[in-house]
Structure formats: structure tokens, C-alpha cells
Design a protein around this motif. Structure first.
Motif, PDB file in Angstrom:
ATOM      1  N   MET A 135       0.835  -1.217   0.000  1.00 14.03           N
ATOM      2  CA  MET A 135       0.000   0.000   0.000  1.00 14.03           C
ATOM      3  C   MET A 135       0.864   1.260   0.000  1.00 14.03           C
ATOM      4  SD  MET A 135      -3.177  -0.575  -0.322  1.00 14.03           S
ATOM      5  CE  MET A 135      -4.211   0.676   0.450  1.00 14.03           C
ATOM      6  N   ALA A 136       2.014   1.215   0.655  1.00  8.93           N
ATOM      7  CA  ALA A 136       2.925   2.371   0.625  1.00  8.93           C
ATOM      8  C   ALA A 136       3.443   2.576  -0.790  1.00  8.93           C
ATOM      9  CB  ALA A 136       4.077   2.147   1.597  1.00  8.93           C
ATOM     10  N   VAL A 137       3.753   1.464  -1.454  1.00  8.06           N
ATOM     11  CA  VAL A 137       4.251   1.543  -2.836  1.00  8.06           C
ATOM     12  C   VAL A 137       3.148   2.052  -3.763  1.00  8.06           C
ATOM     13  CG1 VAL A 137       5.256   0.208  -4.737  1.00  8.06           C
ATOM     14  CG2 VAL A 137       5.893  -0.309  -2.363  1.00  8.06           C
ATOM     15  N   MET A 138       1.926   1.588  -3.525  1.00  4.61           N
ATOM     16  CA  MET A 138       0.809   1.991  -4.405  1.00  4.61           C
ATOM     17  C   MET A 138       0.529   3.486  -4.281  1.00  4.61           C
ATOM     18  SD  MET A 138      -0.943  -0.652  -5.905  1.00  4.61           S
ATOM     19  CE  MET A 138      -2.684  -0.415  -5.689  1.00  4.61           C
ATOM     20  N   VAL A 139       0.555   3.992  -3.053  1.00  3.96           N
ATOM     21  CA  VAL A 139       0.331   5.433  -2.867  1.00  3.96           C
ATOM     22  C   VAL A 139       1.361   6.211  -3.676  1.00  3.96           C
ATOM     23  CG1 VAL A 139       0.443   7.331  -1.196  1.00  3.96           C
ATOM     24  CG2 VAL A 139      -0.719   5.222  -0.577  1.00  3.96           C
ATOM     25  N   ALA A 140       2.617   5.759  -3.582  1.00  2.00           N
ATOM     26  CA  ALA A 140       3.703   6.457  -4.287  1.00  2.00           C
ATOM     27  C   ALA A 140       3.572   6.320  -5.800  1.00  2.00           C
ATOM     28  CB  ALA A 140       5.048   5.891  -3.830  1.00  2.00           C
ATOM     29  N   MET A 141       3.298   5.121  -6.260  1.00  2.00           N
ATOM     30  CA  MET A 141       3.286   4.885  -7.707  1.00  2.00           C
ATOM     31  C   MET A 141       2.128   5.620  -8.382  1.00  2.00           C
ATOM     32  SD  MET A 141       5.751   3.172  -8.765  1.00  2.00           S
ATOM     33  CE  MET A 141       7.117   2.796  -7.713  1.00  2.00           C
ATOM     34  N   ILE A 142       0.941   5.544  -7.764  1.00  2.00           N
ATOM     35  CA  ILE A 142      -0.231   6.163  -8.402  1.00  2.00           C
ATOM     36  C   ILE A 142      -0.093   7.684  -8.345  1.00  2.00           C
ATOM     37  CG2 ILE A 142      -2.744   6.337  -8.438  1.00  2.00           C
ATOM     38  CD1 ILE A 142      -1.356   3.500  -9.100  1.00  2.00           C
ATOM     39  N   GLY A 143       0.411   8.185  -7.226  1.00  2.00           N
ATOM     40  CA  GLY A 143       0.648   9.633  -7.141  1.00  2.00           C
ATOM     41  C   GLY A 143       1.701  10.077  -8.143  1.00  2.00           C
ATOM     42  N   ALA A 144       2.743   9.236  -8.339  1.00  2.00           N
ATOM     43  CA  ALA A 144       3.838   9.596  -9.253  1.00  2.00           C
ATOM     44  C   ALA A 144       3.370   9.655 -10.698  1.00  2.00           C
ATOM     45  CB  ALA A 144       4.973   8.582  -9.119  1.00  2.00           C
ATOM     46  N   MET A 145       2.278   8.950 -11.022  1.00  2.00           N
ATOM     47  CA  MET A 145       1.790   8.980 -12.409  1.00  2.00           C
ATOM     48  C   MET A 145       1.436  10.396 -12.844  1.00  2.00           C
ATOM     49  SD  MET A 145      -0.466   5.528 -12.833  1.00  2.00           S
ATOM     50  CE  MET A 145       0.257   3.958 -12.399  1.00  2.00           C
ATOM     51  N   ALA A 146       1.123  11.270 -11.862  1.00  2.00           N
ATOM     52  CA  ALA A 146       0.827  12.663 -12.218  1.00  2.00           C
ATOM     53  C   ALA A 146       2.046  13.310 -12.872  1.00  2.00           C
ATOM     54  CB  ALA A 146       0.426  13.436 -10.962  1.00  2.00           C
ATOM     55  N   ALA A 147       3.242  12.821 -12.513  1.00  2.00           N
ATOM     56  CA  ALA A 147       4.470  13.375 -13.092  1.00  2.00           C
ATOM     57  C   ALA A 147       4.704  12.853 -14.503  1.00  2.00           C
ATOM     58  CB  ALA A 147       5.665  13.015 -12.200  1.00  2.00           C
ATOM     59  N   PHE A 148       4.143  11.672 -14.783  1.00  2.00           N
ATOM     60  CA  PHE A 148       4.345  11.084 -16.122  1.00  2.00           C
ATOM     61  C   PHE A 148       3.270  11.536 -17.109  1.00  2.00           C
ATOM     62  CE2 PHE A 148       7.894   8.240 -15.578  1.00  2.00           C
ATOM     63  CZ  PHE A 148       7.974   8.124 -14.206  1.00  2.00           C
ATOM     64  N   TYR A 149       2.137  12.004 -16.558  1.00  2.00           N
ATOM     65  CA  TYR A 149       1.044  12.462 -17.427  1.00  2.00           C
ATOM     66  C   TYR A 149       0.612  13.851 -16.950  1.00  2.00           C
ATOM     67  CZ  TYR A 149       1.103   7.414 -18.119  1.00  2.00           C
ATOM     68  OH  TYR A 149       1.519   6.120 -18.348  1.00  2.00           O
ATOM     69  N   PRO A 150       1.483  14.848 -17.073  1.00  2.00           N
ATOM     70  CA  PRO A 150       1.185  16.183 -16.525  1.00  2.00           C
ATOM     71  C   PRO A 150      -0.082  16.797 -17.126  1.00  2.00           C
ATOM     72  CG  PRO A 150       3.149  16.243 -17.928  1.00  2.00           C
ATOM     73  CD  PRO A 150       2.815  14.814 -17.726  1.00  2.00           C
ATOM     74  N   GLU A 151      -0.408  16.393 -18.375  1.00  3.56           N
ATOM     75  CA  GLU A 151      -1.590  16.974 -19.025  1.00  3.56           C
ATOM     76  C   GLU A 151      -2.868  16.544 -18.293  1.00  3.56           C
ATOM     77  OE1 GLU A 151       0.425  14.813 -20.132  1.00  3.56           O
ATOM     78  OE2 GLU A 151      -0.700  12.996 -20.705  1.00  3.56           O
ATOM     79  N   SER A 152      -2.751  15.502 -17.447  1.00  2.00           N
ATOM     80  CA  SER A 152      -3.953  15.011 -16.733  1.00  2.00           C
ATOM     81  C   SER A 152      -4.453  16.031 -15.723  1.00  2.00           C
ATOM     82  CB  SER A 152      -3.610  13.703 -16.016  1.00  2.00           C
ATOM     83  OG  SER A 152      -2.515  13.925 -15.129  1.00  2.00           O
ATOM     84  N   GLY A 153      -3.616  17.054 -15.433  1.00  2.00           N
ATOM     85  CA  GLY A 153      -4.034  18.074 -14.468  1.00  2.00           C
ATOM     86  C   GLY A 153      -5.145  18.961 -14.991  1.00  2.00           C
ATOM     87  N   ASP A 154      -5.393  18.896 -16.318  1.00  2.00           N
ATOM     88  CA  ASP A 154      -6.477  19.711 -16.892  1.00  2.00           C
ATOM     89  C   ASP A 154      -7.797  18.971 -16.711  1.00  2.00           C
ATOM     90  OD1 ASP A 154      -7.230  21.106 -20.233  1.00  2.00           O
ATOM     91  OD2 ASP A 154      -8.172  21.320 -18.242  1.00  2.00           O
ATOM     92  N   VAL A 155      -8.311  18.979 -15.485  1.00  2.00           N
ATOM     93  CA  VAL A 155      -9.496  18.169 -15.163  1.00  2.00           C
ATOM     94  C   VAL A 155     -10.757  18.747 -15.792  1.00  2.00           C
ATOM     95  CG1 VAL A 155      -8.489  17.302 -13.010  1.00  2.00           C
ATOM     96  CG2 VAL A 155      -9.944  19.343 -12.969  1.00  2.00           C
ATOM     97  N   GLY A 156     -10.659  19.976 -16.304  1.00  2.00           N
ATOM     98  CA  GLY A 156     -11.827  20.557 -16.969  1.00  2.00           C
ATOM     99  C   GLY A 156     -12.020  20.017 -18.374  1.00  2.00           C
TER     100      GLY A 156
END
Ligand code: SDX
Length: 433
Positions: A135-156
Motif C-alpha cells: 500500500m505504501a508503494v501503491m500510494v507512491a506509484m499512483i501519485g507519481a503517475m501525475a508526473a508522467f502524465y502532466p496533461e492530466s491536471g487539466d481536469v476541466g
């Protein structure tokens, strides 16, 4: 207020103030009192733990805790567990309707083609100790995906929301399986697009490069059903965490990472792991009385793990289906005399006959039997909550999408009852006691 019929008004009398508040009705379940205007009258509502507070409107999942009912988009969980597969349920939660054959084929294909992690994420695993909890690894890995897909921040952007939801649904199993492979020091097994969702997960978890691996259809079906049972559950703690994080328009990978972090708690999704350790500690049906007494002892913080629920004051319908799945899987594996299952069945029987549990309406919840099935499927205890997170990702993304695509939604920002000191002036350190 005058245009609201009296039966849809709540009257609150505070001192010499009469405050009228509108009530709202849903499709099913209790009406709610819309207290948003209460702040204008100098009061807040106070409901820590949200025992009687609706945080949102939602059309995804309905629970009737007294009747022990659970519907995903109106379909009873018993029917979905019997007749659907997990990706069909994920589609239903996301889109609101069951897919037709073409829609299902397209959806499954899109999920399959997003199952690989960005290859540089392999290096992130290597930063962990080998005994890092999945679970510690999952929190890190899923959160880190934001760094690999920065365009995902455009939630609109609906397209960005959709691609992020596919990436999450598809990549969370890979991250979960690889966190376990990393624990074991075994090579990562890449996802197999020809396999079904549950089959692929078992493959990534158990296969190795040196021999062929093919899980039995019964075990694949059992795991797929476990995913369905865990897919969504209205505004539970981790879903509310995802909604709270998402209300600030945070990146969806960050929001799901927050949900994983909340789910990890032993009072929530971490209970399945705690149940198995509790059953192992009991060890023998003759020790059940002792554990029941410990659970009833108010001076002892011990809780009977896998029992009780904030909403269900009747049997959790998922627990009944999970118990049946236990019988099927253990029989398939020739483990029908599994000692932990025997202990669990006896523990349930004794607890449900005990006045403490009857009076407090404490019944087995989804976590009580899930660990026994997962263990029989060869899944290690440390992975139980990661599997809960894997399945709940389908519900989290549907709830997140429902919230961010609702016009006029507001950032979640609860108020408080302040109990600290009144105003006071700074005292220089040489004049303090
Ligand atoms: C999940 O919300 C969801 O939908 C969650 C979930 C989902 O799908 O998302 O269903 C998944 O999290 C299931 C729950 C898994 N957790 C556990 O099995 C841990 C053990 N159960 C509890 O800690 C507890 O029952 C909760 C956390 C599940 C619910 O807690 P509540 O609603 O805050 O209830 P409470 O703690 O106020 O308990 C009410 C009374 C208390 O006694 P009194 O103070 O009134 O005398 O019941 C007692 C509690 O002490 N009690 C228990 C108990 N659970 C409650 N006593 C012994 N053993 C227990 N398991």
C-alpha cells in the motif's frame, strides 16, 4: 421559502429565531435537510465523522443499511456478482448503464491497451526497501503517475478526464502486482492483453519468466467477483477523500493516491488484512470465546475485525456473497476444511448470537471473509488491501468524474467548533513562566 410546500420544509427554532430550511428528496433513501443557508443565521451544523451528513448528491451507488441492500446504478449487487464481470461493472459505474456487446468490447480493449506503466516507473520501485508494504508503494506509484502524465491536471477537459480514468483502471493492477513482485525479489511480469482483467492480475502476481502459468477459470471468476464486490460503496471514507482532494481540481492521480492512503487504515480497507491476522491469532475455535470477550471489553481498544459498519445495521450483502465464494473456492481447491474458514464460520455464528453484537447491530462486513478467499487464491496477506484498492479504483474514478463534471460544484471546506483559547497577546520568551 414561500414557494416550497410545507412538507419540504424543516423548521429549526433557536432561541427566539425560527429558521426554515428546505428538505430534498432523492430517488431512494432518506430525505436530507439543506443546511447550506444555516451559516447566514450564525450557526454551523456539527457532525464529526459525518454520521448524519450527506456530503453530495450522487447517482452511482445506493446502500440501505437497515435492509442490507447495495445497488450499483440501481442493479442489486447480488445480480451483478452473479452475472457481470468486473469491467462491465466498471463501465456501469462510470457511464450509468450496462454496456452493449460493442461497447463492452471497445471498453475492454481500451483498458487492455493502457495496462503498461511508463517504463521509467520501474526505477521508482527500486527506491523502496524490499519489505515495503504494497500500500505504501501503491500510494507512491499512483501519485507519481501525475508526473508522467502532466496533461492530466487539466481536469476541466473531458478528454483528459477520460484518458486518466482509463489509465487508472488499467495501470493500478500492474502497480499492485509489481509491488508484490518487488517484495519477493522476482522479475516484473508484463501485462498480457489477451487475458481478462482478473486473469491478467493473477498472471502478473504469480507467473515468472521460467514457466508457463494459467490460473483456473474458477479462481479467475472468484477474483473477478471479489473485484465487483469491492468496486464502490457510496461516500465511504476513502471515496470521500478522493472527492475532497478532487474538489480542489487536484490531478486525478493525486486524488486516487489520497484514496489509497485512506483505504489503508485498519478501520477501513485495512480490515481485511487485520481479519486474517486475527483469525491466525485465534488459531483454534476453542479460543473464540476469549476474543469475543476482548472485543466486548470497553477498556480494551480491540475490535472484532471484519465486524460492524457505519451504514449496515444488518448483514453486509457483500459478506454473504463472499462467504459463498469462500465455500466455492475452498471446495475447488479441496480446502473445505480450511481451519481459518472453520474459525471464521464459528466466530460469525457465536458473535451473531451474542447480545453485545445483536444490540449494537454488529454484523460481518465485506472484509470478514475476503481475506480467506484471497489467501486461498494464493494472494499474500500483505496484498489484501492493495486488491481492495485495485477494485475500488473503479468506484473512485466514477465518483471523481461525477463530482468534477457537475456544474457549479464547490471546493470542499468544512467549518469547525473552535474550542481553543480566546484572543491573547504575545509574551516575550524572557517573560514566560
Ligand atoms: C469497510 O464505510 C464503508 O462503506 C466502508 C466499506 C467500503 O466498502 O468502503 O464498507 C469497507 O471499511 C468495512 C469496515 C471494515 N472495518 C472493520 O471491520 C474494523 C472493525 N469495525 C469497526 O471498527 C467499526 O465497526 C467501523 C469502523 C466499521 C464502524 O465504526 P462506527 O460506525 O464509527 O461505529 P462505532 O465505532 O461508533 O461503534 C458503535 C459501537 C461502539 O460501542 P459503544 O461505544 O457504542 O459502546 O459498536 C462498537 C463500538 O465499540 N463496535 C465494535 C465493533 N464495531 C463497533 N465492538 C467490537 N468490535 C467491532 N468490530
Amino acid at each position: 421559502m414561500n414557494n416550497i410546500p410545507p412538507q419540504n420544509r424543516a423548521l429549526l427554532r433557536i432561541g427566539d429565531q425560527n429558521i426554515e430550511l428546505p428538505t430534498m428528496s432523492g430517488t431512494l433513501g432518506p430525505d436530507v435537510i439543506d443546511t447550506r443557508a444555516l451559516g447566514n443565521h450564525g450557526h454551523f451544523t456539527y457532525d464529526p465523522g459525518f454520521l448524519s451528513t450527506a456530503s453530495c448528491t450522487s447517482s452511482i451507488t445506493y446502500i440501505d443499511g437497515d435492509q442490507g441492500l447495495l445497488y450499483y446504478r440501481g442493479y442489486p449487487i447480488e445480480q451483478l456478482a452473479e452475472h457481470a464481470d468486473f469491467l462491465e461493472v466498471a463501465y456501469l459505474l462510470w457511464h450509468g448503464e450496462l454496456p452493449n456487446a460493442d461497447q463492452k468490447r471497445e471498453f475492454d480493449g481500451l483498458v487492455s491497451h493502457h495496462t503498461m506503466l511508463h517504463d521509467q516507473m520501474n526505477h521508482l520501485f527500486c527506491g523502496f526497501r524490499r519489505d515495503a508494504h504494497p500500500m505504501a508503494v501503491m500510494v507512491a506509484m499512483i501519485g507519481a503517475m501525475a508526473a508522467f502524465y502532466p496533461e492530466s491536471g487539466d481536469v476541466g477537459d473531458p478528454h483528459q478526464r477520460e484518458i486518466s480514468m482509463f489509465r487508472l483502471l488499467a495501470k493500478v493492477p500492474t502497480a499492485a502486482a509489481w509491488s508484490y513482485k518487488y517484495n519477493k525479489g522476482e522479475p516484473f511480469m508484463y501485462p498480457q492483453n489477451r487475458m481478462s482483467y482478473a486473469e491478467n492480475f493473477l498472471y502478473m502476481l504469480h507467473a515468472n519468466p521460467c514457466e508457463s502459468y494459467q490460473p483456473s477459470p474458477t479462481l479467475v471468476r472468484a477474483l473477478d467477483r471479489i473485484f465487483i464486490l469491492h468496486a464502490d460503496h457510496e461516500q465511504n471514507a476513502s471515496t470521500s477523500t478522493v472527492r475532497l482532494a478532487g474538489s480542489s481540481y487536484a490531478n486525478p492521480f493525486a486524488c486516487i493516491a489520497a484514496g489509497i492512503a485512506c483505504l489503508w487504515g485498519p478501520l477501513h480497507g485495512g480490515a481485511n488484512e487485520a481479519v486474517l491476522r486475527m483469525l491466525e491469532e485465534i488459531g483454534d475455535v476453542n479460543r473464540i470465546g476469549e476474543i469475543i470477550q476482548r472485543a466486548k471489553d470497553k477498556t480494551n481498544p480491540f475490535r472484532l475485525m471484519g465486524f460492524g459498519h457505519r451504514v449496515y445495521k444488518n448483514m453486509d450483502p457483500r459478506a454473504a456473497i463472499m462467504r459463498q465464494t469462500c465455500h466455492e473456492v475452498l471446495d475447488e481447491l479441496g480446502l473445505h476444511d480450511d481451519p481459518l474458514f472453520r474459525i471464521a464460520l464459528k466466530l460469525e455464528q457465536i458473535a451473531l448470537e451474542d447480545d453485545y453484537f445483536i444490540d449494537k447491530k454488529l454484523y460481518p462486513n465485506v472484509d470478514f471473509y475476503s481475506g480467506i478467499v484471497l489467501r486461498a487464491l494464493g494472494i499474500p496477506t500483505s496484498m489484501f488491501t492493495a486488491i481492495f484498492a485495485l477494485a475500488r479504483t473503479a468506484g473512485w474514478i466514477a465518483q471523481w468524474s461525477e463530482m468534477v463534471s457537475t456544474p457549479g460544484h464547490k471546493i470542499a471546506r468544512p467549518r469547525q467548533l473552535y474550542t481553543g483559547p480566546g484572543r491573547r497577546d504575545f509574551v516575550p520568551i524572557d517573560r514566560r513562566g
